[in-house]
Every structure is written in C-alpha cells, then in structure tokens.
Scaffold this motif. Structure first.
Motif, mmCIF file in Angstrom:
data_model
loop_
_atom_site.group_PDB
_atom_site.id
_atom_site.type_symbol
_atom_site.label_atom_id
_atom_site.label_comp_id
_atom_site.label_asym_id
_atom_site.label_seq_id
_atom_site.Cartn_x
_atom_site.Cartn_y
_atom_site.Cartn_z
ATOM 1 N N ALA A 174 15.014 5.887 2.108
ATOM 2 C CA ALA A 174 14.230 4.502 2.239
ATOM 3 C C ALA A 174 13.600 4.323 3.623
ATOM 4 N N LEU A 175 14.055 4.600 4.571
ATOM 5 C CA LEU A 175 13.490 4.488 5.956
ATOM 6 C C LEU A 175 12.445 5.154 6.162
ATOM 7 N N TYR A 176 12.186 6.499 5.466
ATOM 8 C CA TYR A 176 11.167 7.234 5.634
ATOM 9 C C TYR A 176 9.834 6.786 4.571
ATOM 10 N N VAL A 177 10.327 6.176 3.537
ATOM 11 C CA VAL A 177 9.274 5.767 2.503
ATOM 12 C C VAL A 177 8.869 4.397 2.992
ATOM 13 N N SER A 178 9.589 3.765 4.028
ATOM 14 C CA SER A 178 9.000 2.287 4.619
ATOM 15 C C SER A 178 8.213 2.767 5.569
ATOM 16 N N ARG A 179 8.483 3.745 6.283
ATOM 17 C CA ARG A 179 7.371 4.296 7.520
ATOM 18 C C ARG A 179 6.062 4.791 6.822
ATOM 19 N N LEU A 180 6.479 5.303 5.696
ATOM 20 C CA LEU A 180 5.049 5.994 5.111
ATOM 21 C C LEU A 180 4.210 4.655 4.548
ATOM 22 N N ARG A 181 4.751 3.551 4.011
ATOM 23 C CA ARG A 181 3.905 2.523 3.536
ATOM 24 C C ARG A 181 3.450 1.899 4.624
ATOM 25 N N SER A 187 0.815 -1.180 -0.078
ATOM 26 C CA SER A 187 0.034 0.027 0.103
ATOM 27 C C SER A 187 0.887 1.336 -0.028
ATOM 28 N N THR A 188 0.519 2.339 -0.807
ATOM 29 C CA THR A 188 1.342 3.421 -0.984
ATOM 30 C C THR A 188 0.547 4.678 -1.009
ATOM 31 N N TYR A 189 0.909 5.707 -0.687
ATOM 32 C CA TYR A 189 0.041 7.153 -0.884
ATOM 33 C C TYR A 189 0.513 7.303 -2.135
ATOM 34 N N ARG A 190 -0.209 8.229 -2.622
ATOM 35 C CA ARG A 190 -0.155 8.814 -4.113
ATOM 36 C C ARG A 190 1.481 9.657 -4.189
ATOM 37 N N ALA A 191 2.163 9.648 -5.174
ATOM 38 C CA ALA A 191 3.423 9.967 -5.108
ATOM 39 C C ALA A 191 3.409 11.708 -5.825
ATOM 40 N N ARG A 192 2.174 11.955 -6.200
ATOM 41 C CA ARG A 192 2.040 13.386 -6.824
ATOM 42 C C ARG A 192 0.819 14.148 -6.193
ATOM 43 N N LYS A 216 0.519 3.889 5.715
ATOM 44 C CA LYS A 216 -0.859 3.673 4.561
ATOM 45 C C LYS A 216 -1.457 2.219 4.900
ATOM 46 N N ALA A 217 -0.651 1.189 5.208
ATOM 47 C CA ALA A 217 -1.183 -0.028 5.313
ATOM 48 C C ALA A 217 -1.957 -0.246 6.402
ATOM 49 N N ARG A 218 -1.781 0.754 7.655
ATOM 50 C CA ARG A 218 -2.531 0.983 8.760
ATOM 51 C C ARG A 218 -3.984 1.672 8.619
ATOM 52 N N GLY A 219 -3.942 2.498 7.369
ATOM 53 C CA GLY A 219 -5.009 3.029 6.918
ATOM 54 C C GLY A 219 -5.233 4.519 7.503
ATOM 55 N N ILE A 220 -4.105 5.048 7.904
ATOM 56 C CA ILE A 220 -4.017 6.430 8.430
ATOM 57 C C ILE A 220 -3.802 7.671 7.316
ATOM 58 N N SER A 221 -4.218 8.760 7.650
ATOM 59 C CA SER A 221 -4.143 9.791 6.670
ATOM 60 C C SER A 221 -2.698 10.215 6.527
ATOM 61 N N PRO A 222 -2.211 10.742 5.333
ATOM 62 C CA PRO A 222 -0.880 11.336 5.017
ATOM 63 C C PRO A 222 -0.503 12.179 6.001
ATOM 64 N N THR A 223 -1.093 13.265 6.469
ATOM 65 C CA THR A 223 -0.613 14.134 7.551
ATOM 66 C C THR A 223 -0.642 13.377 8.825
ATOM 67 N N ALA A 224 -1.513 12.504 9.299
ATOM 68 C CA ALA A 224 -1.540 11.588 10.271
ATOM 69 C C ALA A 224 -0.080 10.817 10.378
ATOM 70 N N ALA A 225 0.500 10.438 9.177
ATOM 71 C CA ALA A 225 1.707 9.547 9.193
ATOM 72 C C ALA A 225 2.899 10.693 9.152
ATOM 73 N N LEU A 226 2.535 11.765 9.034
ATOM 74 C CA LEU A 226 3.655 12.969 8.962
ATOM 75 C C LEU A 226 4.032 13.129 10.537
ATOM 76 N N ALA A 227 2.754 13.204 11.290
ATOM 77 C CA ALA A 227 2.887 13.514 12.631
ATOM 78 C C ALA A 227 3.541 12.547 13.232
ATOM 79 N N GLU A 228 3.167 11.366 12.760
ATOM 80 C CA GLU A 228 3.947 10.145 13.483
ATOM 81 C C GLU A 228 5.540 10.358 13.227
ATOM 82 N N LEU A 229 5.808 10.547 12.218
ATOM 83 C CA LEU A 229 7.300 10.625 11.864
ATOM 84 C C LEU A 229 7.881 11.807 12.692
ATOM 85 N N ARG A 230 7.196 12.633 13.149
ATOM 86 C CA ARG A 230 7.927 13.639 13.968
ATOM 87 C C ARG A 230 8.428 13.341 15.003
ATOM 88 N N GLN A 231 8.197 11.990 15.607
ATOM 89 C CA GLN A 231 8.558 11.350 16.855
ATOM 90 C C GLN A 231 9.968 11.036 16.743
#
Length: 132
Positions: free
Chosen positions: A76-83, A24-29, A86-101
């Motif tokens: 690659a690490l951040y792309v993996s975390r985004l995938r 599962s991936t978010y759109r790239a554009r 997405k697989a957990r079904g969270i929004s892109p900005t929620a994923a970004l918020a998670e990465l801030r940790q």
C-alpha cells in the motif's frame, strides 16, 4: 395499543449524480517489458516488486505470494507513492527511480539496492512473484 399509520414521504425530484474522478493512477496493465525493483522487509525477506513501463503509462505493485499478509500490506505504501508521482505528472520510470531512494534496510520495507532490472512482460514478473 394501536400503532399510528406510517406515512412515507416520496420525492419526485430528479436525482442528478456527478461523476467525480478518483486519484490519478498509472495504468495497471501492460504487455510490454517492465522495469522493476525488489522490495524487502527489515529482515531481507522479499515482499514484492514495484514495476513501470513508460510506453503504456503503466506502473504498479506486484505482491510476492510467499510474502503473505505483510507483503500485501506493505505494498500500500508503494501504491500510494506511485499515485503521488502520477499526480505530479512524472513518467512511470521516473517514479520508479524516485522509489529507489527508499533503500534503508532499517525501515519496515525498503527497495533493495541494486535490484533495478527488466522483465520481458508484466506477466513474467507476476509468474516470478507467484513462484518465489
């Protein structure tokens, strides 16, 4: 010495391929504004940016050209975390918020604390990454 004649076995069965979905991936554009965070290495050198836009269900990694191979590889690490997000079904900005940790500067790469900001478009962020 003579070589024995080769016999080619031919199959006449139909070959059926099954379409298998990838990860599962978010759109790239996106052409819309993006939120993004800055990612740096342990020495504080900016490697790139993780960006997101909920309206287009888009998120990704933009490598900073001046970051070289390290920037490409660390992405690659951040792309993996985004995938994973997405697989957990969270929004892109929620994923970004998670990465801030992941903001520990002792790690090989980290999100720079307080770097969350917005660009008018993904293209503008890419121009920044190319010119930094």
């Amino acid at each position: 010495m003579a070589e024995p004649p080769r016999t080619t076995v031919r199959r006449d069965e139909d070959v059926h391929f099954e379409l298998v979905a990838g990860p599962s991936t978010y759109r790239a554009r996106t052409d819309r504004p993006v939120q993004y965070v800055t990612v740096a290495n342990g020495q504080g050198t900016v490697l790139g940016y993780v960006w997101a836009n909920d309206e287009d269900d888009a998120a990704g990694w933009t490598v900073r050209k001046a970051g070289g191979d390290e920037a490409f590889n660390r992405g690659a690490l951040y792309v993996s975390r985004l995938r994973d997000a997405k697989a957990r079904g969270i929004s892109p900005t929620a994923a970004l918020a998670e990465l801030r940790q992941y903001c520990d500067p002792a790690r090989p790469s980290h999100v720079v604390p307080g770097s969350l900001t917005e660009a008018p478009s993904l293209a503008a962020l890419q121009e920044r990454a190319a010119g930094d």
